[in-house]
Each structure stands twice: as structure tokens, then as C-alpha cells.
Design a protein around this motif. Sequence first.
Motif, PDB file in Angstrom:
ATOM      1  N   ASP A 371       0.824  -1.222   0.000  1.00 23.88           N
ATOM      2  CA  ASP A 371       0.000   0.000   0.000  1.00 23.88           C
ATOM      3  C   ASP A 371       0.852   1.263   0.000  1.00 23.88           C
ATOM      4  O   ASP A 371       0.607   2.216   0.754  1.00 23.88           O
ATOM      5  N   GLN A 372       1.870   1.305  -0.841  1.00 23.62           N
ATOM      6  CA  GLN A 372       2.787   2.442  -0.862  1.00 23.62           C
ATOM      7  C   GLN A 372       2.788   3.166  -2.208  1.00 23.62           C
ATOM      8  O   GLN A 372       3.698   3.927  -2.490  1.00 23.62           O
ATOM      9  N   VAL A 373       1.773   2.941  -3.048  1.00 22.15           N
ATOM     10  CA  VAL A 373       1.777   3.536  -4.382  1.00 22.15           C
ATOM     11  C   VAL A 373       1.473   5.020  -4.304  1.00 22.15           C
ATOM     12  O   VAL A 373       0.526   5.445  -3.634  1.00 22.15           O
ATOM     13  N   ASN A 374       2.286   5.810  -5.008  1.00 24.05           N
ATOM     14  CA  ASN A 374       2.082   7.252  -5.078  1.00 24.05           C
ATOM     15  C   ASN A 374       1.787   7.621  -6.525  1.00 24.05           C
ATOM     16  O   ASN A 374       2.658   7.550  -7.385  1.00 24.05           O
ATOM     17  N   ASP A 375       0.538   7.993  -6.806  1.00 19.97           N
ATOM     18  CA  ASP A 375       0.122   8.215  -8.196  1.00 19.97           C
ATOM     19  C   ASP A 375       0.867   9.363  -8.862  1.00 19.97           C
ATOM     20  O   ASP A 375       0.947   9.433 -10.083  1.00 19.97           O
ATOM     21  N   SER A 376       1.405  10.292  -8.051  1.00 21.75           N
ATOM     22  CA  SER A 376       2.115  11.414  -8.668  1.00 21.75           C
ATOM     23  C   SER A 376       3.327  10.947  -9.469  1.00 21.75           C
ATOM     24  O   SER A 376       3.808  11.638 -10.349  1.00 21.75           O
ATOM     25  N   ALA A 377       3.804   9.747  -9.148  1.00 22.08           N
ATOM     26  CA  ALA A 377       4.969   9.211  -9.858  1.00 22.08           C
ATOM     27  C   ALA A 377       4.649   8.872 -11.301  1.00 22.08           C
ATOM     28  O   ALA A 377       5.556   8.635 -12.092  1.00 22.08           O
ATOM     29  N   LEU A 378       3.374   8.864 -11.668  1.00 23.06           N
ATOM     30  CA  LEU A 378       3.006   8.533 -13.040  1.00 23.06           C
ATOM     31  C   LEU A 378       3.249   9.712 -13.987  1.00 23.06           C
ATOM     32  O   LEU A 378       3.267   9.550 -15.198  1.00 23.06           O
ATOM     33  N   ILE A 379       3.387  10.915 -13.433  1.00 22.52           N
ATOM     34  CA  ILE A 379       3.524  12.115 -14.265  1.00 22.52           C
ATOM     35  C   ILE A 379       5.008  12.387 -14.520  1.00 22.52           C
ATOM     36  O   ILE A 379       5.773  12.643 -13.597  1.00 22.52           O
ATOM     37  N   SER A 380       5.378  12.315 -15.769  1.00 20.61           N
ATOM     38  CA  SER A 380       6.783  12.511 -16.138  1.00 20.61           C
ATOM     39  C   SER A 380       6.901  13.725 -17.048  1.00 20.61           C
ATOM     40  O   SER A 380       6.144  13.880 -18.007  1.00 20.61           O
ATOM     41  N   VAL A 381       7.884  14.604 -16.715  1.00 20.72           N
ATOM     42  CA  VAL A 381       8.134  15.781 -17.547  1.00 20.72           C
ATOM     43  C   VAL A 381       9.056  15.417 -18.714  1.00 20.72           C
ATOM     44  O   VAL A 381       8.875  15.850 -19.841  1.00 20.72           O
ATOM     45  N   LYS A 382      10.056  14.586 -18.405  1.00 17.85           N
ATOM     46  CA  LYS A 382      11.006  14.170 -19.426  1.00 17.85           C
ATOM     47  C   LYS A 382      11.606  12.830 -19.023  1.00 17.85           C
ATOM     48  O   LYS A 382      11.803  12.572 -17.834  1.00 17.85           O
ATOM     49  N   ASP A 383      11.895  11.994 -20.012  1.00 19.21           N
ATOM     50  CA  ASP A 383      12.523  10.704 -19.748  1.00 19.21           C
ATOM     51  C   ASP A 383      13.868  10.612 -20.457  1.00 19.21           C
ATOM     52  O   ASP A 383      14.025  11.088 -21.599  1.00 19.21           O
ATOM     53  N   PHE A 384      14.835  10.003 -19.771  1.00 17.59           N
ATOM     54  CA  PHE A 384      16.096   9.609 -20.393  1.00 17.59           C
ATOM     55  C   PHE A 384      16.098   8.082 -20.404  1.00 17.59           C
ATOM     56  O   PHE A 384      16.444   7.443 -19.399  1.00 17.59           O
ATOM     57  N   PRO A 385      15.672   7.476 -21.511  1.00 20.74           N
ATOM     58  CA  PRO A 385      15.450   6.022 -21.497  1.00 20.74           C
ATOM     59  C   PRO A 385      16.746   5.217 -21.524  1.00 20.74           C
ATOM     60  O   PRO A 385      17.834   5.739 -21.780  1.00 20.74           O
ATOM     61  N   LEU A 386      16.577   3.939 -21.264  1.00 23.99           N
ATOM     62  CA  LEU A 386      17.692   2.989 -21.290  1.00 23.99           C
ATOM     63  C   LEU A 386      18.269   2.921 -22.698  1.00 23.99           C
ATOM     64  O   LEU A 386      17.531   2.890 -23.679  1.00 23.99           O
ATOM     65  N   SER A 387      19.577   2.888 -22.778  1.00 24.94           N
ATOM     66  CA  SER A 387      20.241   2.795 -24.076  1.00 24.94           C
ATOM     67  C   SER A 387      21.522   1.995 -23.899  1.00 24.94           C
ATOM     68  O   SER A 387      22.017   1.840 -22.780  1.00 24.94           O
ATOM     69  N   PRO A 388      22.105   1.485 -24.997  1.00 24.59           N
ATOM     70  CA  PRO A 388      23.358   0.723 -24.870  1.00 24.59           C
ATOM     71  C   PRO A 388      24.488   1.539 -24.243  1.00 24.59           C
ATOM     72  O   PRO A 388      25.336   0.994 -23.541  1.00 24.59           O
ATOM     73  N   GLU A 389      24.486   2.866 -24.482  1.00 25.39           N
ATOM     74  CA  GLU A 389      25.536   3.713 -23.900  1.00 25.39           C
ATOM     75  C   GLU A 389      25.246   4.051 -22.450  1.00 25.39           C
ATOM     76  O   GLU A 389      26.168   4.272 -21.658  1.00 25.39           O
ATOM     77  N   HIS A 390      23.957   4.116 -22.090  1.00 23.12           N
ATOM     78  CA  HIS A 390      23.561   4.487 -20.735  1.00 23.12           C
ATOM     79  C   HIS A 390      22.554   3.456 -20.219  1.00 23.12           C
ATOM     80  O   HIS A 390      21.371   3.527 -20.563  1.00 23.12           O
ATOM     81  N   LEU A 391      23.047   2.497 -19.439  1.00 25.79           N
ATOM     82  CA  LEU A 391      22.181   1.407 -18.965  1.00 25.79           C
ATOM     83  C   LEU A 391      21.391   1.836 -17.730  1.00 25.79           C
ATOM     84  O   LEU A 391      21.352   1.162 -16.703  1.00 25.79           O
ATOM     85  N   THR A 392      20.775   3.025 -17.842  1.00 28.25           N
ATOM     86  CA  THR A 392      19.932   3.550 -16.761  1.00 28.25           C
ATOM     87  C   THR A 392      18.665   4.126 -17.354  1.00 28.25           C
ATOM     88  O   THR A 392      18.641   4.552 -18.517  1.00 28.25           O
ATOM     89  N   MET A 393      17.626   4.126 -16.534  1.00 29.92           N
ATOM     90  CA  MET A 393      16.372   4.785 -16.894  1.00 29.92           C
ATOM     91  C   MET A 393      16.200   5.956 -15.921  1.00 29.92           C
ATOM     92  O   MET A 393      16.142   5.750 -14.704  1.00 29.92           O
ATOM     93  N   VAL A 394      16.166   7.174 -16.462  1.00 28.26           N
ATOM     94  CA  VAL A 394      16.025   8.366 -15.627  1.00 28.26           C
ATOM     95  C   VAL A 394      14.755   9.099 -16.031  1.00 28.26           C
ATOM     96  O   VAL A 394      14.551   9.382 -17.223  1.00 28.26           O
ATOM     97  N   ARG A 395      13.912   9.385 -15.047  1.00 29.24           N
ATOM     98  CA  ARG A 395      12.663  10.123 -15.310  1.00 29.24           C
ATOM     99  C   ARG A 395      12.681  11.414 -14.497  1.00 29.24           C
ATOM    100  O   ARG A 395      13.056  11.410 -13.314  1.00 29.24           O
ATOM    101  N   VAL A 396      12.263  12.485 -15.146  1.00 25.78           N
ATOM    102  CA  VAL A 396      12.223  13.804 -14.498  1.00 25.78           C
ATOM    103  C   VAL A 396      10.784  14.086 -14.085  1.00 25.78           C
ATOM    104  O   VAL A 396       9.880  14.102 -14.937  1.00 25.78           O
TER     105      VAL A 396
END
Length: 836
Positions: A371-396
Motif C-alpha cells: 500500500d505504498q503507491v504514489n500516483d504522482s509518480a506517473l507524471i513525467s516531464v522528461k525521460d532519459f530512457p535505457l540505451s546501450p551507452e547508458h544502462l539507466t532509466m532516468v525520469r524527471v
Amino acid sequence: MPSIPKQISEFILMGLSQEQVRENRNKYGMNEISSSQKKGIFRMLFEVVTEPMILLLISISIVYLLLGDRGEAILLLFSVVGIITITFVQEKKTETAISALRSLASPRTNVIRDKQIIRIEGKDVVYGDLLILNEGDRVPADSELISDRLFSCDESLLTGESVPVSKLQSEVIYCGSLVVGGEGVCRVTAVGNSTEIGKIGRKIADETVGRTLLEVEVARLVRNLFMVAASLCVILALYFGIAKNEWLQGLLSGLTLAIGLMPEELPLVLTIFFALGAFRLSTKNVLVRRSSIIETLGAATVLCSDKTGTITQNKMTVGIVITKSETIKLNPNLKLSEETKSLLQIAYSASKHPSFDPMDIAISDCLVSYDQVNDSALISVKDFPLSPEHLTMVRVLKENDFYFCYAKGSPEAIFDLCNFDVSEFDFWTNKTNELAKEGYRVLGVAKSISPLDRVPENRKELVYQFYGLLAFLDPIREIVPLAVKTAYDSGIRVIMITGDYPETAKNIAGQIGLKDSHLVYTGKEFSNLSEEEMQSAIRKCNIFSRVSPEDKWRIVRMLKADGEIVAMTGDGVNDAPALRTANIGVAMGERGTDVAREAADIVLLDDSFSSILESVRIGRQIFDNLKKALGYLIGVHIPIVGITFFPIIFDWPIIVLSAVHIVFMEMVIDPTCTIVFEKESAESDLMKRKPRETAEPLLDRELFVNSLIQGAFSLLSVVSSYWITEFFLKGNSSPKVVSTATFVTLVFSNLFLILANRSLHESMWSRMRIPNPIIRYVFTGTIAVLVLSIYLPGMNSMFRFVPLNFLQFSSAILVAFVGVLFYDMTKLLVSKLLRG
């Protein structure tokens, strides 16, 4: 027509024209998987009609027609039609695996043709087509990726691995894969049977489904009995022809004797046993697609199991959370610390929602469970998706007019974002390696340290704070360790065959209690072995990892060649050839693909290992009860043959049985009586025995000797009833009284032998303590039919019976009971002597 996205407009001129589509379709074929030619209905009918028993019944019907007895001929021909119908239905086992493959390989898809994007059926895709694939699409044909935006797909149907695979340009995307992330444009390189799924389909279609052990043994038994029956038939016909110059009557008598000897009810017995066994298994969440396979399960010596979705749940879950101050193994009753909550919330904020990625889904499910879901986390301004050069997913995300960056990804990439010093890097690297060796897949989680008043242009322009690690696992099914132990107790070896990593396979094997879990062969290592080394590895290794569909198929075939009876479980397309090849193919119903289900003999509707062992138990019970039924059937044929043969050879005053009586006995009474044996309870030590040897015959020495003895006592009763009625009870009645009373003794001897055959090692009195409710119904129904055939006008004339008085009827029953009583007293001694 779908609109043209800006990012693929450059490919709009690269699509095929309609003329090229026609040329490629003619050259390379449709994108459909074709199957081998199926057996025609007339060929199947011919094979049924040429069975020995059917030929005998047709022959004797022709003889009756030649003698002018149309009533008997028509009655016999009706019985022929009945047997043909039942056998034909059993033979008509259509395999629909190829149809399932077609549906899997034929999803709707977007293609570029004539400078337009159109949506077509997968079967209409041709070689060279340009496909546009988005998240959630099913790939319709093998293709080469020519443009991608962070493209990844789930290939678990083919490889057995539950983790999505990232694809780069020029890499192959396989038919049947599911796109779980990104977008891609690809060129079709193989269609239909040329795709990897198509090759699997061809292997399924070309693999012959052999007969079960029991079907082979019964066929051999019937063939041997047929040879004996044919020989006696010829001898009796020659006797009549030479000694009495009655060739036609001799032929009729010989054929009648052959019918009495042939156990034509045996196919019906098998049908009843397997049909009821299949029904009983269906109540335990086991769907039997080929009912005769149930008995083979009882003889299984090796259980080869896929890991993903079979031993494990094929569902990623968050198993361990590691923060700076604590390491937590999650469970439903755990109360989370604030530090752990923060880490999970950051990981949730760094994930897409909704998502096809199993790790994103696992993070979401974890927070929902607490019971820890925070719906505000669904709103993303910008995404830096996973890529071969950057194996991370970053959401703003925007929070109170400020921007925060939430990151998750491979631990090494996250460490790089956080600018660790040497001690921190070593500490978290060691933690990551420890989790990896235990079979976990690990993600690092971080968040930007300070709020921003603008949206960042690059993920690396910020400084991140590291919050900890999330360890994911594909958990084992809770019932599996107990099921593995039960398998070992039953003498069944368990082998795990998986497409996953060796270390993961070892860890899973240790959790479920697999023997020799330290020894693992990869598919590549196994393929590089010589034939002798392969055979040695097969005998001692219980874990095979990183295997291809071809490897699985080869392993199963080599186990069978080594004399093992192999049950193979699986749920993916990659398992289908091995499922088809194994003695018993067992597919998972909940998570299994249509291809696996249709290629298998048995489908577990609840995907439970315990259901496999329940199938083994019922298979063993069926074999035990079949032996009892077979002993009974052989026993009751002896008096039938004797009372048919003796009056003819020794010129007794009255002929007792004609072909109609024999057909009546065997087509009505015997199959009904065998239902009793099918309902017999299992022996207490059934699942503690070793699997029966394949060389062990259904009709072993002990059973054969007991069958001869009970048949001899029963024949003695029938002959005694014949002469008792003839000399003492007939009086001035019709001579048919003798044949009627003898038939009554034969029927009741038949019924009493059911009680005596419920166990070879207990008396019928002690066995009565174990209830079998079918017995009373069988006795009641059989006696009712017998009484009607004797006392109902019209029916008694058809069977050439006459009504009996009370003394004649009761005497016939008493003589039958005494004969079976003597057998019951001797069978225990005989069994003890033979076993000793």
C-alpha cells in the motif's frame, strides 16, 4: 490507414510495391506454417476394419448369411459396427499444434507498402516486407532490425529466458517475440516454415507419436491369441470336414471358437479405463489429451522439467532490498522501514506506468502489496530512457515547482552517476556480486540530490544520491520441493533443462532439492561433447542450462535411447519439440503457450508439480487394476471356449453356446464388469515403489497361472451345471433348459470371479472390507439383463433360451459359487509359491 510518424518517415520509400509483394509471395510462400500430410479418413477406416477381431466377426456373419440365418448375421454385424465406431473414435486423435503455431505467427501488424503504412494480418506478411513494431506488438516473422529507438523484446517463448533482450540495429528479431519496449523498423528475412518457430513446427509435425507401452503390449497379446485362435479354428474346421463331411458347419464352429478365444473386449476395457482415468484427472486440474498415455506415466523413470514457468512462476518479484543500513528479504507480513519505503518509491518513480517490462511490473506490484503507491509518480516531464551507452532509466518529475530526477538501472551505471569513492564502489560492487551468484537480477536506485528550477538536458549533468539495490528473482513454486522429494521417493529422476544462466540454474536447483545441483552443462558445452561423452553426461547430470530447442529435443531423444521413460514438462514454443518427442509431454495450462499445450499429451491446468505426481499415481493405479482386469478376462474366456468346444468334439446331446451368446457375453457383460476393476482403490505402497520395468509384461507368470486356475475352476462349474441339469433337473422340460441353465452358471461364475480378482493377494472376503460401490450396480444390471433374456417373450427366443424353474435357476447359481470359492482358497497359496 495509420498516420506516418515523423521518426520513420525516412523509411517510407523503402517499402515493397504490390508487384514485389506478389513476386515474393510466389517465391518464398505465405507466412504460414504448413504441416505434414495427415492420415486420410479412408486409410484410418481401413486400418480399423483389418483388425483381427473385426475380420473374425465379419467372416462369421458371412457364414451365417450363407446358412440362411439372417437374424444372427445382422446381430453380429451390429456388434461389428459398434466395435468399429469405438475404435475409430479412439484412432481419430487430431493434433492441432500446427494450428496453434499459425495463430501465434499471424498477429496483425503494420507494414510499409506503396509509400503507405497499412495494417495487415501476419499471414499476409511476405519476405522483404518493412515492419513497424511498437511496444506490445507480437513479431509476425523473423526480421532484421534496421532502425530502433531503445528496442527490446521478450523472447521467452523461444529461449525460456524471462528477462527482455535489448536489440540493436542489424540484429535478428524472432517471430513470436513480444515487443516490451521502444520502437523499431525491421526488414523481414524469413517467413512461414523458414522462421525459427516454423522450424519448430516442422519438427513437431514430422515427429511420430509412438504407441504407449501398454498399447504395444496389448497389441502383441492380441496378436498371439489371434494366432492360437486361428490355428484352433482351422483344426476344428478340418475335423468337421474330414470326419463328418460338414465343411460349412465346421467353418462356422471354428469361427465361433475363435471368437470365444479372442479377447475382443480388451480394446473396450482399455477405452473404459483410460476414459475414466482421464475424467478422474480432470477433476484434479489435469487435462489428458491422449488418454492412453496415462498408464505410461506410471512407468516414467525421468522427469525433464523446464525452469521458467514450470519450476518457477515466470513472474519477476522484488526479493531483497538493500539500503545503506539494512538488508531486507521481503515477505507479505513485513513492516517496511522508512529507508526501504524511500528506495521503493524512487524505483517506482523511475519506472514507466503502465509497462510491459517485467521489472517495472515487479516494482509496481511490490508497492501495491505494501500500500505504498504514489500516483504522482506517473507524471513525467522528461525521460532519459535505457540505451546501450547508458544502462539507466532516468525520469524527471515535477514536485512543488521543482524538478527531481529518479534513476534505476544496472548497478555499475548507477554507481557512475553517483560518483562513488573507492570504498563505496567496492562495498556496493561486492553486494551486487553476492546477489548475482545467488541467482538474483540486480538494479541500482538513485535520485538527484538537490531540486532544480529547470528540466535538465542530460542525465549526467546532475549529482545523484545512491539509495540502494533491488534484487529480483523469478520465485520457485512453493509446491515444487515437495513434488521433487515425492518423485525421488517414487524412483523418478528429475532433470532441469533451462535457457537461463548456469549460476541461476544451480541456485534454483539447490532450492528445490535437486540431486547433484553443483553439476551443470550448458548447451554449448553439451554440443561440443562426443557421442559417448554426451551419453555419460546424460546419465549423471541433472541440470542443463543455456540450451536451445534443438538441445532439449536431443537430450530427450538420448534419454529415450538409453532406455528411460521420459516425461517432459514445458510451457513455451521452445519446449514443443521435446514435448512431442518425450514418452509423455506435459504442458503448463495457465502460462503455457497454445503450441506447448497442443504438442503435449497432458496439460496441467494449475501448472502445479503436485498434479504431475498425481498423474503418476493414477497411472500406476491404472496398471495395477488393468492386471486384475486382464486376469479376470482370461479366466472367463476359458469356460466360454470349453463349453463351446466340448459339446462339438465329444458329441454332447445339446450345443450350449452359439456365436450370438458369445458376443452377448463379451460385448455386454465383460466390459461392464471391468468398470469394477477401474474403481478399485490404489494399494497403500503405490507411490513408494520403483517405476515398473518396461520389460515387465502386463500378463506376467503369476497372473497367467492364476488366470488359468480360475478359468479351470469356472469351466468345471459350467460343465458340472450342464450334466447336473441334464441328468437330475431337466425332467420333461425342453432340451434348451440344459443350455439355459449352463448359461446362467457361466454368467454367475463370471460375476463371482469379479470378487475373487479384486486382489491376487487377499481373499475376496477380506477385500470386501474396502468398498467399491460399482459392484452392486454391475451385479444388479447383469442379473436383470440375464433374467429378461430368459423370461421375456421375444427376447428369450432371440437367444434360444427357455424359462427355468426356481430349483434349476438356484442350482446353476450355487454351482458357480462353489467353483469360484475353491479358486479363492487356492489363489493365495499359488501366489505365495510363485513369489517365493
